[in-house]
Design a protein around this motif. Sequence first.
Motif: not given
Lengths: 451, 385
Positions: A343, A346, A355-357
């Motif tokens: 995180f 990203n 991660s927020f990808s």
Amino acid sequence: MSQDILIKKGLSINIKGVAQKEVKKIPLSKFYGHNLDDFHLLIPKLEVGIGDYVKRGQPLFYSKLNEAIKFVSNVSGYVKDIVRGERRKILNIIIERDKKDSVQKNNIPSLPRLDSAVIIKSLLSSGCWPFIKQRPFDIIADPTRTPKSIFISCFDSAPLPVDYSFILNDRLDHFKYGLSILKKLASGNLFLGLNSSQKLLESELEDYNINFFNGPHPSGNVGVQIHHIDPINSGDIVWVLNPEDVVIIGEFFKTGEFNPTRTLAVSGPPVKSPKYFRLTIGAQLHSVLSNVELVEDAELRYINGNVLTGKTVSSNGFLGFYNNNLSVLKEGNNYKLFGWIPFINNKVPSIYKTSFSWLSNGKPKDYDTNLNGEERAFVATGEMENVFPMDIYPMQLIKECLIGDIEKMEKLGIYEVSPEDFGLIDYSSSSKIEAQTIIREGLDYLYKETQ
Amino acid sequence: MNIRSIVDNLKKPFEKGEKLEKFYPAFDAFETFLFVPNHTAKKGAHIRDAIDLKRVMITVIIALLPALFYGIYNTGYQYLVQTNDSFTTLDAILHGSYKIVPMIAVSYIVGLSIEFLFAIWRGHQVNEGYLVTGLLIPMIMPVDIPLWMVGISVAFAVIIGKEAFGGTGMNILNPALTARAFAFFAYPTYMSGNQVWVSEASNVDGVSGETILGMLAAGNSPEQFGVLEMFVGSIPGSIAETSTLMVLIGAFILIYTGIGSWRIMLGGVIGAAITGLLFNFWGANALMSFDWQNHLIVGGFAFGIVFMATDPVSAAQTIKGKWIYGILVGILCILIRVFNPAYPEGVMLAILLMNVFAPTIDHYVVEANVKRRENRLKTQLKTAR
């Protein structure tokens, strides 16, 4: 009998900068290269020297193993340079184009009078033969052996995909003529792989044996299609071609002229308004890049081919023999502070949700060439199987290739694979394993020991 | 001056041909801890996923934290309940930290020192695997185990369990369980019985700190503990194994991120549930008649199946193999619990045993694939004839 096959395992990588359906005409290049690196395992024998004049379609060199396989000049002009590397190994033959465009004419009988022997002879002497590659080994086909089938994948599922429907659109006559020529070679076992979205191509090609493949990359890889339709067993030979190369073959049999036209997609995140260019195989990249607007102040990598399987080429290098795309990426040679913590960082996409990808998975993303880690021992398991849609155990096969145990490699299905099928494994490996290189070396070793 | 240029300056003496070249792996470990390096893909695919082993390992550590924090609280809670004094949650956490933080410190210091030495000796990078192992080891020990035993167990696990096989990725047994098994067989009095599971139980007169499985094995009924307590974890046991709730949070993190194999976890639960249910019908001893659902939430089963059985290196490696492996771990765990009163906690031995058999499982899974290919060739030859 058409089959509909849904590929479930795999991954579609959505990168910014897919080429728009627009072909731009550009001035011809002054120099054309014939890069020997494109022809794996080939030992060339030269037929020309520096300063010689060659016509378009006139042989430059042939294969030492089979003298009938000729490699011809893509343009007419003078042999400007023969670039050699270590131990005088020939790397490239560079032709300086003249304005006359004199061409070597061949007399071709009409279609009904063409039998497989005549076709093969014409393909060999015309310079079209190298377009035909064979599985196993992923090398130029051996003309002395009859394939059990020929496969052509008519769509690209790799990142920054090339739209073959678009490329073939204004050249369908030659494409279909090429197909009818090829059909005579493998007792009619010619298979085309299409995606369900290619409606126009589907209606144009209804006389041929079409199978449909849908799902994520590598559904467009011809190896995956062969595996699902007519898998390669020990001792089998299957030939594969790229769609636009069939056009070149079709045109040759219609006109008697070798005309290696290439529709090239120049794409990637650093390319502003990515599009297609129509040019000749071997063109110097300068001639293309000077017509492309690229982002400034970034170190760029140019790739002959797609970003998973292509080869790095310098900006003063030449367009490859087989590829329909020139991919451009930013070099990712920068450090990322604490970039390994989940995180954080990203921006770098991942198939894992660390991660927020993934929140923006629908949108095309910017990728660079950073390794995003360091090479490690095999630890995470199952990740290779998840992106490998064949009934083959990829990790076990890779390990046997590393060991060099031929019997086990054969048992695990080495004959069915080519390095490109392992592109996604390279991409997704948490241990940063170079799977394509390992498989290539495994195949080369097998070839050396068995052929 | 930013951090990067400071690191670049510090790096100079460690580079090729310089004085401290030999110690480069150690420096590299610290450098790559701070920064993802600037390496670019040279061969093969030109783009790479964001995942690397560091991120895999740190994700597992994050998944472990709920169980660890609850374990720290529960250690203090179990101790303070016995003393009959009134206490607050903070007291419990303080007591737990006082016992457990030194164990974690010893585990990391001993384990990482050995890892660094081996990395320097072999001249390769320090692998990240120990970050997880080093946290797992104290989490599965009884709270009263002396620190020097933790140290020796760690040394045994890292040297004999891992480095002797060639380091990360090559080990056959799960290193953390190897450490526990070593302690279990080398110092049985510190690892079983009714004195070790509650902090300083031996100093508090007249209190029994037995685990539920221990009571059952001795033929007693654990009636003072309800199902809710077993699930939440306010029961005696190894430090972090007691709370099924916290383990489930960890399992969720592992499955959601895609780091842990849900197939092994689900397989294990299925195997244990079915076996437990079958023994419920038989019911010849206290452990057999112990409710099958409760088997899943007491002892180390939940912790073991989520965090130990899923260790990708020592588990089965094929997707089909993972199912078989998971189910067998579940079955064996209950079998050992029920049939061997000397080892009321079966999950450790079940996982270690299946670690040994994992390559065999994979072998047969791959062999079936080879057979399919051979049969395909045979049918082709037949039809050709």
